[in-house]
Enzyme design. Sequence first.
Site, PDB file in Angstrom:
ATOM      1  N   GLY A 128      49.250  98.649  12.244  1.00  0.00           N
ATOM      2  CA  GLY A 128      48.418  98.818  13.431  1.00  0.00           C
ATOM      3  C   GLY A 128      48.893  99.907  14.366  1.00  0.00           C
ATOM      4  N   PHE A 155      52.897 102.494   4.703  1.00  0.00           N
ATOM      5  CA  PHE A 155      52.824 103.843   4.117  1.00  0.00           C
ATOM      6  C   PHE A 155      54.208 104.491   4.038  1.00  0.00           C
ATOM      7  CE2 PHE A 155      48.788 103.332   6.605  1.00  0.00           C
ATOM      8  CZ  PHE A 155      47.953 103.113   5.516  1.00  0.00           C
ATOM      9  N   GLY A 239      60.363 119.373  13.199  1.00  0.00           N
ATOM     10  CA  GLY A 239      60.869 119.938  11.959  1.00  0.00           C
ATOM     11  C   GLY A 239      60.111 119.426  10.752  1.00  0.00           C
ATOM     12  N   PHE A 276      35.159 140.738 -12.026  1.00  0.00           N
ATOM     13  CA  PHE A 276      33.938 140.529 -11.250  1.00  0.00           C
ATOM     14  C   PHE A 276      34.249 140.655  -9.764  1.00  0.00           C
ATOM     15  CE2 PHE A 276      33.055 138.346 -15.251  1.00  0.00           C
ATOM     16  CZ  PHE A 276      31.791 138.847 -15.559  1.00  0.00           C
ATOM     17  N   GLN A 335      38.282 125.721  -8.376  1.00  0.00           N
ATOM     18  CA  GLN A 335      36.933 126.213  -8.642  1.00  0.00           C
ATOM     19  C   GLN A 335      36.949 127.426  -9.564  1.00  0.00           C
ATOM     20  OE1 GLN A 335      34.294 124.602  -7.586  1.00  0.00           O
ATOM     21  NE2 GLN A 335      32.715 126.010  -8.327  1.00  0.00           N
ATOM     22  N   GLY A 338      37.175 126.747 -13.128  1.00  0.00           N
ATOM     23  CA  GLY A 338      36.043 126.065 -13.730  1.00  0.00           C
ATOM     24  C   GLY A 338      36.426 124.672 -14.190  1.00  0.00           C
ATOM     25  N   GLU A 362      52.976 113.217   9.247  1.00  0.00           N
ATOM     26  CA  GLU A 362      53.736 113.972  10.262  1.00  0.00           C
ATOM     27  C   GLU A 362      52.880 114.243  11.507  1.00  0.00           C
ATOM     28  OE1 GLU A 362      56.715 114.040   9.737  1.00  0.00           O
ATOM     29  OE2 GLU A 362      57.260 114.573   7.690  1.00  0.00           O
TER      30      GLU A 362
END
Length: 380
Positions: A128, A155, A239, A276, A335, A338, A362
């Site tokens: 919490g 966590f 840091g 390209f 991306q 592909g 952080e």
Amino acid sequence: MDFALSDEQTAIFDMAHAFGQQHIAPFARQWEGDGTIPKTLWPEIGALGFGGLYVSEDGGGSGLGRLDATLVFEALSMACPSVAAFLSIHNMCAKMLDSFGDEALKARVLPDILALNTVLSYCLTEPGAGSDAASLTTRATRTNQGYTLNGTKAFISGGGYCDAYVVMARTGADGPKGISTLYVEDGTPGLSFGALEEKMGWRSQPTAQVQFDDCKIPAGNLVGVEGDGFKYAMMGLDGGRLNISACSLGAAQAALTMTLNYMGERRAFGKTIDQFQGLQFRLADMEIELQAARVFLRQAAWKLDTGAPDASKFCAMAKKFVTEAGSKIVDQCLQLHGGYGYLAEYGIEKLVRDLRVHQILEGTNEIMRVIVARHMLANR
């Protein structure tokens, strides 16, 4: 103004990069699948002096500056940002102990911490109490022998894996001034852990809740002064924000390098896809953003090293900018690969997953904006 790295800094980067490519990169996918990092790795890293990067030389550490440390994390993250970020957490805790622990505590625990025989975990966040960390409820009640610790941390990277936990707990009234820092060793009666979390990224880092049920903590395990724990925790975060930014930077650089190589080999419509112009523009945009992020990060680290009054503001700005740039770059690299970018064997999709959490921990990037705005308003 000299933007070049010194010969010593270049050597630090090269040493970390070489170690990462030899001892971490070949195993990163396996460790992710295993959900853990072999503990045998840490003493090898400790032998390089990376177990106490900015612990003072008097304390047995490497005595490096924050800029030097970002070079280590950038280089190691080119091999695996999950492993590099875990080392960053350890170093944040080691610095807190070196800066604020009394001589007896440091003499007892620092040698193994610096050698990475003892791996540290940072326990601030609660179920919490995330961004509003000062509202934490884990409580350490004073006793004749020290403290009785009760509460839950959430966590926690290294929960159930690490050898000791640097814990922020309430010893006084509500608010930040009622918080102290305690050093809790693994195996302490009443210390237990939740099930391992199933995460999007950082999957090689064991992550779990840490539970304290009437844990008896000796008075000698108080870090610094009672009531100053929140201040210590926040000082460590400047840091930490630089380090996690460096982890984004290194991973983004690795992804861009892989993408350049891939585009020089992949052919479509009779030529390699790096020919390209539309795709060349995308490469150029990524390189521009990457270099801007690197300069911004190193400026913020320099300000923290020199004690600039606006160092915290710059650390927050750099954390926001660099972590978002890193995530954007690795996504674009996927991306450009592909369908192959979506496959684990190419290594890009792991970086996309690993870097996403850097915008959350952080201090979330929303909190970074709050910090920047407060500084702006206070100095107008």
